[in-house]
Design an enzyme around this catalytic site. Structure first.
Site, PDB file in Angstrom:
ATOM      1  N   THR A  12       0.795  -1.220   0.000  1.00 51.00           N
ATOM      2  CA  THR A  12       0.000   0.000   0.000  1.00 51.00           C
ATOM      3  C   THR A  12       0.833   1.279   0.000  1.00 51.00           C
ATOM      4  OG1 THR A  12      -1.645   1.221   1.312  1.00 51.00           O
ATOM      5  CG2 THR A  12      -0.103  -0.121   2.526  1.00 51.00           C
ATOM      6  N   ASP A  13       0.206   2.364  -0.456  1.00 50.23           N
ATOM      7  CA  ASP A  13       0.815   3.691  -0.378  1.00 50.23           C
ATOM      8  C   ASP A  13       0.930   4.189   1.062  1.00 50.23           C
ATOM      9  OD1 ASP A  13      -2.004   3.878  -0.226  1.00 50.23           O
ATOM     10  OD2 ASP A  13      -1.979   5.959  -0.877  1.00 50.23           O
ATOM     11  N   TYR A  37      -1.390   0.908  10.527  1.00 48.81           N
ATOM     12  CA  TYR A  37      -1.651   0.176   9.281  1.00 48.81           C
ATOM     13  C   TYR A  37      -0.439   0.231   8.354  1.00 48.81           C
ATOM     14  CZ  TYR A  37      -3.656  -1.108   4.778  1.00 48.81           C
ATOM     15  OH  TYR A  37      -3.891  -1.699   3.564  1.00 48.81           O
ATOM     16  N   LYS A  41       2.070  -2.937   7.272  1.00 50.68           N
ATOM     17  CA  LYS A  41       2.243  -3.287   5.857  1.00 50.68           C
ATOM     18  C   LYS A  41       3.724  -3.234   5.473  1.00 50.68           C
ATOM     19  CE  LYS A  41      -0.612  -4.022   3.088  1.00 50.68           C
ATOM     20  NZ  LYS A  41      -1.215  -5.303   2.626  1.00 50.68           N
ATOM     21  N   TRP A  62      -5.577   3.726  -3.358  1.00 53.00           N
ATOM     22  CA  TRP A  62      -6.904   4.256  -3.667  1.00 53.00           C
ATOM     23  C   TRP A  62      -7.736   3.264  -4.495  1.00 53.00           C
ATOM     24  CZ3 TRP A  62      -7.398  10.196  -4.518  1.00 53.00           C
ATOM     25  CH2 TRP A  62      -6.608  10.891  -3.594  1.00 53.00           C
TER      26      TRP A  62
END
Length: 197
Positions: A12-13, A37, A41, A62
């Site tokens: 994830t970003d 979070y 990750k 997104w």
């Protein structure tokens, strides 16, 4: 590693965000997550790399699709119900159609293009938007009687703080696997057409 298998991991970003940024995030850029979070990750990525197994880690951002709960489906519902809607404008990223991500993973694995190209990659659709921009495009495609108003992040606090700027640099995945990635508006319209079917 024991079976010489390939592990494909979606990340994830959220691994970015602790540092102010205004240029697309590259794979070798130091990660600096702001919340639990993002930290967990990032630890997942590090554990995979440390294991020594063959892997492709793909950071994305997104995500939305025709299925499950996501921003696009929420905005479709809210713009049909409300006359006015406040949406955050001071976070920038790229809306990413989950179908495009899935097809990318499928093409890499099915074509066995990963051999010798294992590692960390970024994938999202092309282009840049704020959540406000994304919501305005969704409303224009379906419920344009709802007025979308820009607001700041602090007006809508979330449990997992989002990076203010998390546009992902996709040069590496495009050059390595010969990808042509559609613009986020094009993919959004494709998704909406699928939902109408």
């Amino acid at each position: 590693k024991k079976n010489d298998g390939l592990l494909v991991h979606v990340s994830t970003d959220y691994v970015f965000g602790g540092t102010k940024n205004n240029t697309p995030c590259k794979e070798d850029e130091p990660a600096n997550p702001t919340g639990v979070y993002g930290v967990t990750k990032l630890h997942g990525e590090q554990a995979i790399i440390a294991s020594g197994c063959r892997h492709i880690i793909i950071r994305t951002a997104w995500l939305y699709s025709e299925f499950g709960k996501n921003f696009l489906k929420t905005m479709l519902r809210l713009t049909a119900e409300k006359k006015h809607l406040n949406v955050v404008f001071d976070q920038a990223g790229t809306p990413t159609y989950a179908g495009d991500l899935a097809m990318t993973i499928f093409s890499i694995v099915e074509g066995r293009y990963y051999a010798g190209n294992e590692g960390l990659y970024h994938f999202s659709n092309e282009g840049v938007a704020s959540w406000y921009d994304f919501a305005a495009e969704i409303a224009a495609a379906g419920h344009d009687k709802c007025r979308i108003r820009p607001c700041r992040t602090e007006e809508f606090p979330t449990k997992a703080p989002r990076p203010a700027y998390s546009v992902l640099d996709k040069r590496k995945i495009k050059e390595t696997f010969g990808l042509e990635i559609p613009h986020w508006r094009e993919s959004m319209l494709y998704c909406l057409k699928n939902m109408l079917r």
